[in-house]
Design a protein around this motif. Structure first.
Motif, PDB file in Angstrom:
ATOM      1  N   ASP A  46       0.851  -1.179   0.000  1.00 11.77           N
ATOM      2  CA  ASP A  46       0.000   0.000   0.000  1.00 11.77           C
ATOM      3  C   ASP A  46       0.894   1.238   0.000  1.00 11.77           C
ATOM      4  OD1 ASP A  46      -2.362  -1.505   0.110  1.00 11.77           O
ATOM      5  OD2 ASP A  46      -2.299  -1.609   2.304  1.00 11.77           O
ATOM      6  N   ASN A  47       0.330   2.393  -0.377  1.00  9.53           N
ATOM      7  CA  ASN A  47       1.167   3.566  -0.606  1.00  9.53           C
ATOM      8  C   ASN A  47       1.992   4.003   0.601  1.00  9.53           C
ATOM      9  OD1 ASN A  47      -1.540   4.520   0.272  1.00  9.53           O
ATOM     10  ND2 ASN A  47      -0.610   6.540   0.109  1.00  9.53           N
ATOM     11  N   ASP A  75       3.340   5.009 -10.936  1.00  5.98           N
ATOM     12  CA  ASP A  75       2.270   4.079 -10.581  1.00  5.98           C
ATOM     13  C   ASP A  75       0.923   4.604 -11.083  1.00  5.98           C
ATOM     14  OD1 ASP A  75       0.186   2.725  -8.770  1.00  5.98           O
ATOM     15  OD2 ASP A  75       2.042   1.705  -8.208  1.00  5.98           O
ATOM     16  N   ALA A  76       0.061   3.704 -11.503  1.00  5.18           N
ATOM     17  CA  ALA A  76      -1.258   4.082 -12.016  1.00  5.18           C
ATOM     18  C   ALA A  76      -2.164   4.644 -10.921  1.00  5.18           C
ATOM     19  CB  ALA A  76      -1.931   2.876 -12.673  1.00  5.18           C
ATOM     20  N   ARG A  77      -1.870   4.336  -9.673  1.00  4.44           N
ATOM     21  CA  ARG A  77      -2.727   4.760  -8.554  1.00  4.44           C
ATOM     22  C   ARG A  77      -2.299   6.132  -8.033  1.00  4.44           C
ATOM     23  NH1 ARG A  77      -1.376  -0.807  -5.687  1.00  4.44           N
ATOM     24  NH2 ARG A  77       0.580  -0.143  -6.647  1.00  4.44           N
ATOM     25  N   PRO A  78      -3.235   7.099  -8.037  1.00  5.18           N
ATOM     26  CA  PRO A  78      -2.909   8.457  -7.582  1.00  5.18           C
ATOM     27  C   PRO A  78      -2.332   8.514  -6.169  1.00  5.18           C
ATOM     28  CG  PRO A  78      -5.021   8.463  -8.697  1.00  5.18           C
ATOM     29  CD  PRO A  78      -4.620   7.025  -8.552  1.00  5.18           C
ATOM     30  N   ALA A  79      -2.837   7.718  -5.254  1.00  3.35           N
ATOM     31  CA  ALA A  79      -2.327   7.751  -3.878  1.00  3.35           C
ATOM     32  C   ALA A  79      -0.843   7.380  -3.843  1.00  3.35           C
ATOM     33  CB  ALA A  79      -3.121   6.805  -2.983  1.00  3.35           C
ATOM     34  N   HIS A  80      -0.439   6.467  -4.704  1.00  2.55           N
ATOM     35  CA  HIS A  80       0.966   6.072  -4.759  1.00  2.55           C
ATOM     36  C   HIS A  80       1.817   7.197  -5.345  1.00  2.55           C
ATOM     37  CE1 HIS A  80       0.817   1.714  -3.667  1.00  2.55           C
ATOM     38  NE2 HIS A  80      -0.476   2.018  -3.765  1.00  2.55           N
ATOM     39  N   ARG A  81       1.313   7.849  -6.383  1.00  5.86           N
ATOM     40  CA  ARG A  81       2.073   8.960  -6.972  1.00  5.86           C
ATOM     41  C   ARG A  81       2.197  10.118  -5.985  1.00  5.86           C
ATOM     42  NH1 ARG A  81      -1.417   7.699 -11.125  1.00  5.86           N
ATOM     43  NH2 ARG A  81      -2.388   9.763 -11.138  1.00  5.86           N
TER      44      ARG A  81
END
Length: 143
Positions: A46-47, A75-81
């Motif tokens: 998880d981020n 990463d495709a997931r905004p929270a990760h970016r």
């Protein structure tokens, strides 16, 4: 040692907050026994624990830390970016880029100015280019 062993077990906890906090605590203990687990977390977790794992790897100066950060930025997931951007900001990487840019203009040595200009432009180029996963990257973690 007992504390490090307990925290190492917490890296497997079901709650991502517990994993993230365990990474922070192990980093404060300067424990290096968990590097392999951090490498896994830096790709798939998880981020928040992922960001903490990358930050710990950066503090340990492992060769995989920058690759993991670049993967998280893409990463495709905004929270990760967003978490990756926090790493860039909190890790002082922006300050270093600014400093290199200033060196390219104002360093008294012409050879240093040329090298700083080259490094700064390489940095800009790397940031502008899309990141392609390497063949050995776990694509499920990136997408």
């Amino acid at each position: 040692q007992a504390a490090a062993d307990t925290l190492h077990k917490a890296l497997e906890h079901a709650d991502s907050r517990v994993r993230a906090n365990a990474v922070e605590a192990l980093t404060q203990l300067e424990s290096t026994q968990h590097v392999q687990k951090l490498l896994t977390m830096a790709q798939t977790d998880d981020n928040r624990p992922r960001a903490n794992a990358i930050q710990a790897l950066m503090q340990m100066r492992t060769s995989d830390a920058l690759h993991a950060l670049m993967g998280m930025l893409a990463d495709a997931r905004p929270a990760h970016r967003r978490s990756a951007l926090w790493l860039v900001e909190s890790g002082g990487l922006m300050a270093v880029a600014r400093h290199v840019a200033e060196m390219a203009v104002s360093d008294p040595d012409p050879q240093v100015r040329v090298k700083a200009d080259q490094v700064f432009h390489d940095l800009i180029h790397h940031l502008a280019c899309p990141i392609r996963p390497s063949p050995d990257t776990d694509h499920a973690a990136v997408g």
